[in-house]
Design a protein around this motif. Structure first.
Motif, PDB file in Angstrom:
ATOM      1  N   LEU A 256       0.853  -1.184   0.000  1.00 47.15           N
ATOM      2  CA  LEU A 256       0.000   0.000   0.000  1.00 47.15           C
ATOM      3  C   LEU A 256       0.891   1.236   0.000  1.00 47.15           C
ATOM      4  O   LEU A 256       1.704   1.424   0.896  1.00 47.15           O
ATOM      5  CB  LEU A 256      -0.912   0.001   1.239  1.00 47.15           C
ATOM      6  CG  LEU A 256      -1.987  -1.095   1.315  1.00 47.15           C
ATOM      7  CD1 LEU A 256      -2.747  -0.986   2.623  1.00 47.15           C
ATOM      8  CD2 LEU A 256      -2.933  -0.984   0.125  1.00 47.15           C
ATOM      9  N   LEU A 257       0.750   2.066  -1.036  1.00 50.04           N
ATOM     10  CA  LEU A 257       1.546   3.283  -1.152  1.00 50.04           C
ATOM     11  C   LEU A 257       0.710   4.326  -1.887  1.00 50.04           C
ATOM     12  O   LEU A 257       0.618   4.325  -3.109  1.00 50.04           O
ATOM     13  CB  LEU A 257       2.858   3.022  -1.911  1.00 50.04           C
ATOM     14  CG  LEU A 257       3.808   4.214  -2.052  1.00 50.04           C
ATOM     15  CD1 LEU A 257       4.226   4.740  -0.681  1.00 50.04           C
ATOM     16  CD2 LEU A 257       5.044   3.817  -2.867  1.00 50.04           C
ATOM     17  N   SER A 258       0.071   5.204  -1.115  1.00 52.83           N
ATOM     18  CA  SER A 258      -0.780   6.229  -1.716  1.00 52.83           C
ATOM     19  C   SER A 258       0.072   7.437  -2.129  1.00 52.83           C
ATOM     20  O   SER A 258       1.222   7.574  -1.702  1.00 52.83           O
ATOM     21  CB  SER A 258      -1.866   6.656  -0.722  1.00 52.83           C
ATOM     22  OG  SER A 258      -1.275   7.199   0.448  1.00 52.83           O
ATOM     23  N   PRO A 259      -0.462   8.350  -2.952  1.00 51.19           N
ATOM     24  CA  PRO A 259       0.324   9.498  -3.437  1.00 51.19           C
ATOM     25  C   PRO A 259       0.630  10.501  -2.328  1.00 51.19           C
ATOM     26  O   PRO A 259      -0.068  10.561  -1.306  1.00 51.19           O
ATOM     27  CB  PRO A 259      -0.598  10.132  -4.496  1.00 51.19           C
ATOM     28  CG  PRO A 259      -1.641   9.107  -4.796  1.00 51.19           C
ATOM     29  CD  PRO A 259      -1.801   8.288  -3.560  1.00 51.19           C
ATOM     30  N   PRO A 260       1.654  11.320  -2.508  1.00 50.94           N
ATOM     31  CA  PRO A 260       1.867  12.459  -1.608  1.00 50.94           C
ATOM     32  C   PRO A 260       0.651  13.393  -1.651  1.00 50.94           C
ATOM     33  O   PRO A 260      -0.047  13.472  -2.664  1.00 50.94           O
ATOM     34  CB  PRO A 260       3.123  13.143  -2.169  1.00 50.94           C
ATOM     35  CG  PRO A 260       3.797  12.090  -2.986  1.00 50.94           C
ATOM     36  CD  PRO A 260       2.709  11.220  -3.532  1.00 50.94           C
ATOM     37  N   ARG A 261       0.421  14.128  -0.562  1.00 47.08           N
ATOM     38  CA  ARG A 261      -0.789  14.941  -0.441  1.00 47.08           C
ATOM     39  C   ARG A 261      -0.463  16.433  -0.380  1.00 47.08           C
ATOM     40  O   ARG A 261       0.627  16.834   0.005  1.00 47.08           O
ATOM     41  CB  ARG A 261      -1.557  14.556   0.828  1.00 47.08           C
ATOM     42  CG  ARG A 261      -2.034  13.106   0.874  1.00 47.08           C
ATOM     43  CD  ARG A 261      -2.592  12.780   2.249  1.00 47.08           C
ATOM     44  NE  ARG A 261      -1.547  12.815   3.275  1.00 47.08           N
ATOM     45  CZ  ARG A 261      -1.758  13.068   4.560  1.00 47.08           C
ATOM     46  NH1 ARG A 261      -2.981  13.331   4.980  1.00 47.08           N
ATOM     47  NH2 ARG A 261      -0.755  13.067   5.421  1.00 47.08           N
ATOM     48  N   ALA A 262      -1.468  17.217  -0.782  1.00 44.15           N
ATOM     49  CA  ALA A 262      -1.482  18.672  -0.573  1.00 44.15           C
ATOM     50  C   ALA A 262      -0.223  19.351  -1.120  1.00 44.15           C
ATOM     51  O   ALA A 262       0.389  20.189  -0.449  1.00 44.15           O
ATOM     52  CB  ALA A 262      -1.667  18.991   0.909  1.00 44.15           C
ATOM     53  N   LEU A 263       0.182  19.007  -2.335  1.00 41.13           N
ATOM     54  CA  LEU A 263       1.322  19.684  -2.954  1.00 41.13           C
ATOM     55  C   LEU A 263       0.949  21.136  -3.240  1.00 41.13           C
ATOM     56  O   LEU A 263      -0.099  21.417  -3.816  1.00 41.13           O
ATOM     57  CB  LEU A 263       1.721  18.975  -4.250  1.00 41.13           C
ATOM     58  CG  LEU A 263       2.893  19.570  -5.022  1.00 41.13           C
ATOM     59  CD1 LEU A 263       4.176  19.493  -4.203  1.00 41.13           C
ATOM     60  CD2 LEU A 263       3.078  18.862  -6.363  1.00 41.13           C
TER      61      LEU A 263
END
Length: 350
Positions: A256-263
């Motif tokens: 499980l590896l979700s994307p980075p957030r709030a760029l």
């Protein structure tokens, strides 16, 4: 005698700290049990100041090739110091000029003037230096450095350190050829392999055992190719005599590896500062991030693929004027890569 003053066995006087107490005229009188032949000729002690910078250059400068760039540097001292400039690793000023205020002038700025420059102030007391880095934008890439070749079984792993990209995203290719006894072959007769975007190493396979090969690395950007790197020679290893046991079968693991957030993007005087939050879902340790960009709605390219996993911001300097940029971020853990984050837009128009 003042505090910090002392005399040596040979008659020398040591003044630990030079100040107004030390000013004056001195004589030395040697003597023994028979008396003395008189004092020495007098000598005068004067206090002089080493050079001190009154104006220092900034840590780095970004300017487009062909434009003018002026870098200030000034110093004072007693006696007044002489201020000189030089490019580190080169002889002289590499075509630049120095004006009456000791400022370094590039008119026009050339690709070869990219690099570390040093301003030195010198007088009879001491010599002091300060340095700045000049980034020349809008050029083809500079040559890669520190090319190394690790010989493997019927293969070789090539690694290098990228040179300056000229202000544009750069790609690399590895060129190689077997070393034969006739004169060296031109580079267009060599075999070339494209390097994945953002990588700084490449595995070259299917080589002949116990045969010498020559390797070189070439950098390219949208304006053209840089110079080839230095040529490195290596010999791939042949098959070992002993039998290597087979590797155990791989085990499938769900990651499980979700994307980075709030760029987000914020413009600063030194460039664009990108900030983000780590992935919300993460079942394995985070290795790091890779930053992707595209310019004027073109294709996505990897700008930086080695951002540590502990970081939550990165500075992007040297964007070209009157351009439209888009940035996004991906996370990776080992060989696993997340989907891209949200996209942020940056315009350098105006």
């Amino acid at each position: 005698q003042f505090p910090g003053w002392s005399t040596r066995a040979d008659g020398s006087i040591v003044i630990a700290t030079g100040n107004d107490d030390a000013l004056g005229v001195y004589t030395c009188t040697p003597y023994n049990s028979y008396g003395t032949a008189g004092a020495s000729r007098p000598t005068r002690v004067l206090l002089k100041d080493p050079p001190t910078f009154t104006v220092r250059p900034k840590e780095e400068y970004f300017q487009e090739v062909g434009r003018e760039l002026v870098i200030p540097c000034a110093a004072h001292g007693d006696p007044p110091p002489t201020v000189t400039w030089g490019k580190v690793g080169s002889v002289g000023q590499s075509g630049a000029q120095v004006d009456g205020n000791s400022s370094l002038i590039f008119h026009p700025l050339l690709k070869e003037q990219h690099g570390l420059w040093e301003c030195t102030a010198t007088n009879a007391v001491a010599s002091v230096s300060t340095a700045t880095t000049v980034h020349v934008l809008g050029t083809s890439p500079h040559a890669v450095t520190n090319v190394s070749v690790l010989p493997l079984l019927l293969a070789a792993n090539i690694s290098w350190e990228p040179g300056f990209d000229g202000g544009y995203f750069q790609r690399f290719s590895v060129w190689y050829t077997p070393l034969v006894k006739h004169p060296p072959r031109a580079h267009h007769d060599w075999v070339s392999l494209a390097v994945p975007p953002g990588a700084q190493h490449l595995l070259v396979e299917n080589l002949q055992p116990d045969t010498s090969y020559q390797f070189s690395v070439l950098a390219q950007n949208k304006l053209g190719s840089g110079p080839f790197s230095q040529i490195v020679t290596s010999v791939p290893r042949g098959f070992p005599v002993t039998t290597v046991p087979p590797e155990p079968p791989a085990v499938t693991v769900r990651i499980l590896l979700s994307p980075p957030r709030a760029l987000s993007a914020n413009e600063t005087t030194r460039g664009v500062l990108l900030c983000w939050q780590p992935p919300a879902q993460l079942s394995v340790p985070l290795s790091g991030y890779a930053l992707e960009l595209r310019q004027d709605r073109g294709g996505w390219e990897v700008l930086e693929r080695s951002i540590p996993g502990t970081e939550s911001q990165v500075l992007v300097p040297g964007l070209i004027k009157d351009a439209f940029y888009e940035f996004r971020l991906v996370a990776f853990a080992g060989s696993y890569i997340s989907d891209p984050s949200n996209t942020v837009n940056v315009s350098t128009a105006g």
